[in-house]
Design a protein around this motif. Sequence first.
Motif, PDB file in Angstrom:
ATOM      1  N   ALA A 321       0.816  -1.223   0.000  1.00  0.00           N
ATOM      2  CA  ALA A 321       0.000   0.000   0.000  1.00  0.00           C
ATOM      3  C   ALA A 321       0.850   1.275   0.000  1.00  0.00           C
ATOM      4  CB  ALA A 321      -0.954   0.001   1.190  1.00  0.00           C
ATOM      5  N   HIS A 322       1.932   1.312   0.782  1.00  0.00           N
ATOM      6  CA  HIS A 322       2.716   2.564   0.877  1.00  0.00           C
ATOM      7  C   HIS A 322       3.555   2.817  -0.368  1.00  0.00           C
ATOM      8  CE1 HIS A 322       5.508  -0.519   2.290  1.00  0.00           C
ATOM      9  NE2 HIS A 322       6.497   0.314   2.087  1.00  0.00           N
ATOM     10  N   ARG A 323       3.602   1.881  -1.294  1.00  0.00           N
ATOM     11  CA  ARG A 323       4.380   2.123  -2.522  1.00  0.00           C
ATOM     12  C   ARG A 323       3.512   2.159  -3.776  1.00  0.00           C
ATOM     13  NH1 ARG A 323       8.766  -0.954  -0.904  1.00  0.00           N
ATOM     14  NH2 ARG A 323       7.997  -2.507   0.536  1.00  0.00           N
ATOM     15  N   ILE A 324       2.212   2.295  -3.582  1.00  0.00           N
ATOM     16  CA  ILE A 324       1.331   2.482  -4.740  1.00  0.00           C
ATOM     17  C   ILE A 324       0.995   3.974  -4.802  1.00  0.00           C
ATOM     18  CG2 ILE A 324      -0.960   1.976  -5.693  1.00  0.00           C
ATOM     19  CD1 ILE A 324      -0.830  -0.754  -4.301  1.00  0.00           C
ATOM     20  N   PHE A 325       1.299   4.619  -5.925  1.00  0.00           N
ATOM     21  CA  PHE A 325       0.983   6.049  -6.052  1.00  0.00           C
ATOM     22  C   PHE A 325      -0.309   6.205  -6.823  1.00  0.00           C
ATOM     23  CE2 PHE A 325       5.697   5.687  -6.338  1.00  0.00           C
ATOM     24  CZ  PHE A 325       5.899   5.967  -5.002  1.00  0.00           C
ATOM     25  N   LEU A 326      -1.214   6.995  -6.283  1.00  0.00           N
ATOM     26  CA  LEU A 326      -2.494   7.227  -6.953  1.00  0.00           C
ATOM     27  C   LEU A 326      -2.451   8.569  -7.677  1.00  0.00           C
ATOM     28  CD1 LEU A 326      -5.067   6.128  -4.225  1.00  0.00           C
ATOM     29  CD2 LEU A 326      -3.925   4.732  -5.946  1.00  0.00           C
ATOM     30  N   SER A 327      -3.315   8.725  -8.677  1.00  0.00           N
ATOM     31  CA  SER A 327      -3.446  10.032  -9.314  1.00  0.00           C
ATOM     32  C   SER A 327      -3.940  11.021  -8.260  1.00  0.00           C
ATOM     33  CB  SER A 327      -4.483   9.975 -10.421  1.00  0.00           C
ATOM     34  OG  SER A 327      -4.075   9.068 -11.385  1.00  0.00           O
TER      35      SER A 327
END
Length: 352
Positions: A321-327
């Motif tokens: 989760a902490h390494r997924i970047f969202l728009s």
Amino acid sequence: MNRPVVGREQDAAESDRMDLKDWRARALEFEGEVGRAIVGQERAIRLLVIAVFARGHVLLEGDVGVGKTTLLRAVAHALGGSYERVEGTIDLMPSDMIYYTFLNEDGKPRVEPGPVLRHGSDLSVFFFNEINRARPQVHSLLLRLMAERSITAFNTEHFFPHVLVFADRNRIEREETFELPAAARDRFLMEVSIGSPTDDESRRALLFETRFHDVDQLIGALKEGVIDYRQINALAKIIQSSVVVSPAIEKYTLDLWKAVRDPAAANVSIPGVDMTRLVAGGASPRGMSYLIRAARVSAWLAGREMVVPEDIRDIFYECMAHRIFLSPVYELRREELVRSLIDQIFASVPAP
Ligand SMILES: Nc1ncnc2c1ncn2[C@@H]1O[C@H](COP(=O)(O)OP(=O)(O)OP(=O)(O)O)[C@@H](O)[C@H]1O
């Protein structure tokens, strides 16, 4: 089956050798010992135990006063190494972590080692509280400590082979904070949430059992050095080379990775969300390899010699989760959306 054996890192005396099954019993004893100091946090403790044996640094997420310091002091105590805690503040400089200066009783300037150097190579748990209050220069020093387990000070390279870094991000008071750069975030194996216990018995114990009111006493009552922190690096290597990841699990993990990177192409959907725009990046190869590292430890702790899909799924959120970047448009709903994304990916990617 002939299992590999592990000795001390520097002194592999025959009498100290044990097989992975014996090590597992010790690891569970270590987990139990930490659990004597912390109530209502079984899952967080299991994740921390996985991180210890996967040799991964951990981001902690949680309110103030929920027992984070107690938990980390318990981990350090049960490992037998040294513990250090630093408070992130806006005026903290990298040099403050390395040394401090003062005038001695004769009025002469003196230099003493600061929090990172003070314990030398015995440092096993380094807790950086409110890391996002510290400036980027401090983050870079931490990045070096995490990535290389060494720092350069006074023209000398100092090594901390046993250190694990735990860092808490203050998510509530966001003013005067510096978000951790992506490269630093990516170096954390997982982000673990520490909440307030929700069950009545844990809440009652915390309020009315006096042993929880004096942290020094609480930690002092634990068995020291249940597992020797100096042996864990060698043990971690053996766990990684012994626990099997089958071709089917390899394919499953690669499919999950593809789905995180491009959920639309994997037919993953969340109502009201444009799946072609949701994920802006992240889920690095480093992150995926950390996930497998942690899954092997999870399988070993469960007494298995091979990774099963549950090992991957069980730690996926905390590892990814902490390494997924969202728009940016979705960033405000981050927690909810990343959870749904992962749930939907599990529902659509067939498990072996
Ligand atoms: N789940 C828990 N188990 C055991 N003790 C707890 C727990 N939660 C809180 N406490 C107790 O509450 C007090 C505060 O805990 P601690 O200092 O570890 O919290 P913290 O999360 O590090 O807080 P802060 O972020 O303010 O530093 C301690 O006395 C500790 O023993």
